[in-house]
Design an enzyme around this catalytic site. Structure first.
Site, short mmCIF file in Angstrom:
data_model
loop_
_atom_site.label_atom_id
_atom_site.label_comp_id
_atom_site.label_asym_id
_atom_site.label_seq_id
_atom_site.Cartn_x
_atom_site.Cartn_y
_atom_site.Cartn_z
CD GLU A 1 -4.16 -9.57 -5.07
OE1 GLU A 1 -3.59 -9.19 -4.03
OE2 GLU A 1 -5.28 -10.10 -5.06
CG HIS B 1 -7.14 -1.71 -0.09
ND1 HIS B 1 -7.51 -1.20 -1.32
CD2 HIS B 1 -6.91 -3.03 -0.27
CE1 HIS B 1 -7.51 -2.20 -2.20
NE2 HIS B 1 -7.15 -3.30 -1.59
NE ARG C 1 -2.96 -4.02 -1.19
CZ ARG C 1 -3.66 -4.93 -0.53
NH1 ARG C 1 -3.57 -4.95 0.80
NH2 ARG C 1 -4.43 -5.80 -1.15
CG HIS D 1 -6.92 -3.23 3.78
ND1 HIS D 1 -8.20 -3.72 3.69
CD2 HIS D 1 -6.12 -4.15 3.15
CE1 HIS D 1 -8.20 -4.87 3.05
NE2 HIS D 1 -6.95 -5.16 2.73
NE ARG E 1 -1.70 -6.98 4.13
CZ ARG E 1 -2.66 -7.29 3.25
NH1 ARG E 1 -2.68 -8.48 2.69
NH2 ARG E 1 -3.58 -6.41 2.95
#
Length: 523
Positions: A132, A249, A295, A354, A389
């Site tokens: 990811e 997100h 992100r 998110h 994060r």
């Protein structure tokens, strides 16, 4: 447990008192991954779990698609995982906490396997690990592509049902913290669907109540996730940190639903690309890592494309193609329900609130700054996530800190609090909440500036004058205040009027209480 009719109206605040007798040893407020794993780990110590809905429902954990990050591959290491976590956090991750969760992560995954979580396997039986964004190695353990959260919660719910030391109270929400004369937390005030208020006292209270996504108009969280724990603990005198940092997100599925379905990060890990309406890939214009950029970078790129009228879409046709139904069943079902077949169509996407990186400050053992209160999961600020994060570190943090809190409390000599009381504000009416959510998305969203944040704070004040100090208004006000005070751009917090990054400093919020004559008088 004592019941009271709710009499709070027109912005009023009700004060409720409770005796010094503890109804429970350990009271866990919240029934997501953090709360249920903690309850199981506490065995044999008796505990009570408060769940607003039937177990397994309405918890953000059940919606987690990507999985749980841990250094499980022989070519990976906790050092690498910790380094990725620090790098993603834009200068505000505590390296000691990053190392702690990275080192303990593999053991917690094995705990979940023992509980029956059916993580995906390779042909030789090893855990199948996904790559990811911002991870240097594939290290995300998943279930059926995008069903990790649901599978983990199903296993935990089954284990809780079979446990004799756990009592579950369903259908109630915590709306206030009981405190004794020393401000020690003594339990919570609960509200049921009819508005009746009750008290549940405890020797130790643990808040595992989730995040703040429900404060935003576009979110992937349950609408009920409105940061109530942050508001309650701030009002009670707990230290709060870094609440301006919200992770948006980048790839919520833009089909007009509330909450918005999520297109998991793992799709881009598999090679899916981001394109605008005419089919042009655009991420190379924004970041050298393109689709696998952090992100916040991806979210801002998508925000920019949409703001420019070019639209944004996730193209999985080549990377996933005909394997979509079996590899990513949750995303496939969400798309199909809106008339989109991701095997042949691009998926319309938009950034959505998110994950909240800030929250109630917790130490290595999950203890807040209030005696009698521990905290775990998304409502906390442990230093694990910093300003941004790392993907799939949220479930990891939840299980690591649940385990540590259980280690601390399992055999501890817990103090019984004295007679206690709590103040409970009125609920925010639906229409007022929708006004707040729209303003939060527009003015405290992916891109912020002083003018917009000031306008948001004016709206919050107007709503407070009309409806009183409702929990959503308290938390939204703290977030707006912190966002206005941070005059730089860092991680999930981007100020268009202060686009440069300054010195890495955490930002704390603490309510001031007046000192009474009795408190300063000599013994």
């Amino acid at each position: 447990m004592t019941g009271y009719p709710e009499t709070v109206a027109n912005g009023g605040v009700l004060t409720i008192a409770a005796s010094g007798v503890a109804d429970s040893e350990v009271l866990i407020v919240g029934a997501g991954l953090a709360g249920l794993f903690l309850a199981l780990e506490l065995a044999p110590r008796p505990c009570v779990v408060i769940s607003p809905a039937p177990l397994g429902q309405a918890a953000s954990s059940a919606w987690a698609q990507g999985g749980l990050a841990a250094a499980l591959d022989p070519l990976d290491s906790p050092d690498q995982h910790a380094s990725d976590t620090v790098n993603a956090g834009s200068g505000l991750v505590d390296p000691v906490i990053a190392r702690l969760i990275a080192e303990e992560g593999p053991a917690r995954v094995r705990d979940l396997v023992m509980l029956g979580v059916p993580f995906d396997r390779t042909p030789d039986g090893a855990l199948a690990l996904s790559l990811e964004a911002a991870h240097s190695r594939p290290r995300v353990a998943r279930v059926a592509g995008d069903l990790a959260g649901k599978a983990i919660m199903d296993a935990l719910v089954a284990a809780v049902a079979a446990s004799t030391h756990i009592t579950v109270i369903e259908g109630v929400r915590a709306v206030g913290l009981l405190q004794d004369s020393n401000r020690r937390v003594a339990g919570v005030v609960l509200r049921d669907s009819s508005g009746t208020l009750t008290t549940q006292t405890a020797r130790q209270t643990v808040l595992c109540t989730g995040g703040t996504g429900g404060l935003f108009q576009v979110t992937t969280n349950p609408r009920e996730a409105r940061g109530d724990a942050i508001a309650m603990t701030y009002e009670a005198g707990a230290l709060i940190a870094d609440v301006e940092f919200v992770q948006f997100h980048p790839t919520a599925i833009d089909i007009g639903r509330d909450p918005a379905p999520l297109a998991t990060e793992a799709l881009r890990g598999e090679g899916a690309t981001l394109r605008n309406r005419d089919g042009t890939r655009f991420m190379a214009n924004y970041h050298t890592l393109e689709e696998l950029a952090p992100r916040d970078e991806v979210a801002r790129a998508i925000h920019s494309e949409r703001a420019a009228g070019r639209g944004a879409f996730l193209d999985c046709r080549t990377a996933v193609g005909t394997h979509f139904p079996e590899h990513f069943p949750t995303v496939f079902a969400a798309c199909k329900s809106a008339g989109i077949d991701p095997r042949f169509d691009m998926i319309p996407i938009a950034p959505a609130a998110h994950y909240h990186m800030g929250g109630i400050v917790a130490d290595f053992w999950g203890r807040s700054t209030l005696n009698g209160l521990s905290v775990c999961g998304e409502c906390t600020s442990t230093g694990a996530h910093g300003a941004n994060r790392l993907a799939s570190n949220s479930l990891l943090e939840a299980v690591v800190f649940s385990h540590r809190i259980a280690q601390h409390l399992r055999d501890a000599d817990l103090e019984t609090p004295g007679p206690s009381a709590a103040t409970v504000p009125a609920s925010l009416p639906h229409d007022a909440l929708q006004v707040l959510r729209g303003k939060m998305s527009a003015k405290c969203g992916v891109v912020r500036d002083a003018a917009g944040l000031g306008e948001l704070m004016e709206t919050i004040e107007i709503l407070r004058e009309a409806h009183g100090p409702a929990r959503p208004l308290i938390t939204a006000g703290l977030m707006a205040t912190a966002a206005l005070a941070r005059k730089e751009s860092r991680g999930g917090h981007f100020r268009s009027d202060f686009p440069e990054t300054g010195a890495p400093e955490r930002q704390y919020l603490l309510r001031e209480f007046p000192v009474t004559t009795e408190e300063i008088a000599p013994a």
